[in-house]
Each structure stands twice: as C-alpha cells, then as structure tokens.
Design a protein around this motif. Sequence first.
Motif, PDB file in Angstrom:
ATOM      1  N   ALA A   1       0.836  -1.205   0.000  1.00 31.15           N
ATOM      2  CA  ALA A   1       0.000   0.000   0.000  1.00 31.15           C
ATOM      3  C   ALA A   1       0.871   1.256   0.000  1.00 31.15           C
ATOM      4  CB  ALA A   1      -0.918  -0.006   1.220  1.00 31.15           C
ATOM      5  N   ALA A   2       1.940   1.247   0.786  1.00 29.04           N
ATOM      6  CA  ALA A   2       2.842   2.401   0.805  1.00 29.04           C
ATOM      7  C   ALA A   2       3.483   2.616  -0.557  1.00 29.04           C
ATOM      8  CB  ALA A   2       3.913   2.201   1.876  1.00 29.04           C
ATOM      9  N   ALA A   3       3.865   1.519  -1.209  1.00 29.78           N
ATOM     10  CA  ALA A   3       4.477   1.637  -2.537  1.00 29.78           C
ATOM     11  C   ALA A   3       3.481   2.188  -3.551  1.00 29.78           C
ATOM     12  CB  ALA A   3       5.000   0.276  -2.993  1.00 29.78           C
ATOM     13  N   LEU A   4       2.231   1.728  -3.502  1.00 29.29           N
ATOM     14  CA  LEU A   4       1.217   2.220  -4.443  1.00 29.29           C
ATOM     15  C   LEU A   4       0.944   3.705  -4.248  1.00 29.29           C
ATOM     16  CD1 LEU A   4      -1.367  -0.725  -4.483  1.00 29.29           C
ATOM     17  CD2 LEU A   4       0.210  -0.042  -6.290  1.00 29.29           C
ATOM     18  N   VAL A   5       0.835   4.125  -2.993  1.00 25.97           N
ATOM     19  CA  VAL A   5       0.589   5.540  -2.725  1.00 25.97           C
ATOM     20  C   VAL A   5       1.769   6.388  -3.202  1.00 25.97           C
ATOM     21  CG1 VAL A   5       0.246   7.250  -0.903  1.00 25.97           C
ATOM     22  CG2 VAL A   5      -0.982   5.078  -0.814  1.00 25.97           C
ATOM     23  N   GLY A   6       2.982   5.892  -2.944  1.00 26.68           N
ATOM     24  CA  GLY A   6       4.149   6.633  -3.402  1.00 26.68           C
ATOM     25  C   GLY A   6       4.231   6.713  -4.920  1.00 26.68           C
ATOM     26  N   LEU A   7       3.875   5.628  -5.595  1.00 24.42           N
ATOM     27  CA  LEU A   7       3.924   5.618  -7.055  1.00 24.42           C
ATOM     28  C   LEU A   7       2.867   6.527  -7.671  1.00 24.42           C
ATOM     29  CD1 LEU A   7       4.560   1.830  -7.821  1.00 24.42           C
ATOM     30  CD2 LEU A   7       6.151   3.732  -8.134  1.00 24.42           C
ATOM     31  N   VAL A   8       1.678   6.548  -7.070  1.00 25.22           N
ATOM     32  CA  VAL A   8       0.605   7.345  -7.653  1.00 25.22           C
ATOM     33  C   VAL A   8       0.867   8.840  -7.476  1.00 25.22           C
ATOM     34  CG1 VAL A   8      -0.960   7.620  -5.684  1.00 25.22           C
ATOM     35  CG2 VAL A   8      -1.904   7.291  -7.963  1.00 25.22           C
TER      36      VAL A   8
END
Length: 205
Positions: free
Chosen positions: A30-37
Amino acid sequence: MTGASTAGSRAAVTDGPARRGRWVLLLLLAAALVGLVALPTWVVAEGSSALEDQVRVAVAGSQVAPQASAAALVLLAAAGAAALVGRAGRWVVAIVVAGAGVLVVAAGVAVLADPSGAVTGAVAQATGVAAGAARTTTTPAPVAAVVVGVLVVLLAAALARARGAWRQGSRRHERPGATGSGPAPAGPADERSDWDALSRGDDPS
C-alpha cells in the motif's frame, strides 16, 4: 481427540506470525502504491508569460498534493509497527492506516475539484501570471489516487477485523534474565577463609 486438539493449538501458535507477515507485506505494498501514484503528473496548465506566448507546466502529484507522499511514509511506519505490536496495538495501526487512506482520497478529490487552485504556485512561478488565467487539465493520476486511497481504507478495516493469534513481537531486546526468578543464592561461606581474614584483622562480612 487429543491429537486433533494438539494440532489445532499448534496451528493457532504458528498462525500469528504468518498472518502478521502477510499484513506487513500488504502495508508495504500500500505504501508503494501511494508513493507511485504521487510521482506522475496530476495537472497540466497552459498559460502565457511576458517572454513566451504559451507556457506549458506539468505539475506532479508530489508537488500539487504533498499529503499523498506523506501518507506513503505513514504507511511505511505502520508496516514497521505492525511487525512489533500486539493485539491492542493492531487497532492503533489500523486507525493510522485508515487516516492515511483518507488523506490520499482527500488529496485526489481536492485536485479534481479545483485543479487551477491546486497549481497556483507552480503556474505563477513558471509563467509569472495567476493560475486563474491559465487553462488546466487533469490527468488520470488524481482518480487513481482516490481509488488507491479507498483501497487503503478497506485494508485498514480488514486489518482491524483480522482473526487469529496476534502476539507481541520479538522480545530479543529485553534484558537477559528479566523473567527469571532473581539472582542465584550465594554459595556456603568458607569458614576457613573467614578465620584467616579475622587473623589478619579484616572483616570477612
């Protein structure tokens, strides 16, 4: 019957770390997805300056919605906390994760509702004119941020309702012997040594 109960108890013991590991991985994802978006362009603005008739400004999500990047860091910290806390701490982690998801949703909705206001500073710095005088276009990234934020909130709800054992994390940093019964009793006194000490004028006590 005894064998079945023993197997069930063993499953309950080993179920806690396994579940904890899955949740930690999900929080890291989830942290990676938020950072990527938050990395791609969220808003494209076109305006004019004193030197150029048309200036195109692409504003990334990390600039137009810094709270999304902050939410990614919060989720990273939550993943680390989930690896250590007990059952009560899991609820605290779930609340923090839900707050991070709401923050991401709010960031995306704010940009979609008022893209010109969101890029005021970036457009003024690039063109020297107010963002209201520029044409703005949003990319699909803010919509993706809203979707990711909703998924993070759902993840927090699932974490709060997780079943199975959820014991306290590793205690390897505790002081050795902290759970023992205390210092070992001293051995029997050596009477000969006591008499020798008295003969020398020393106090053996």
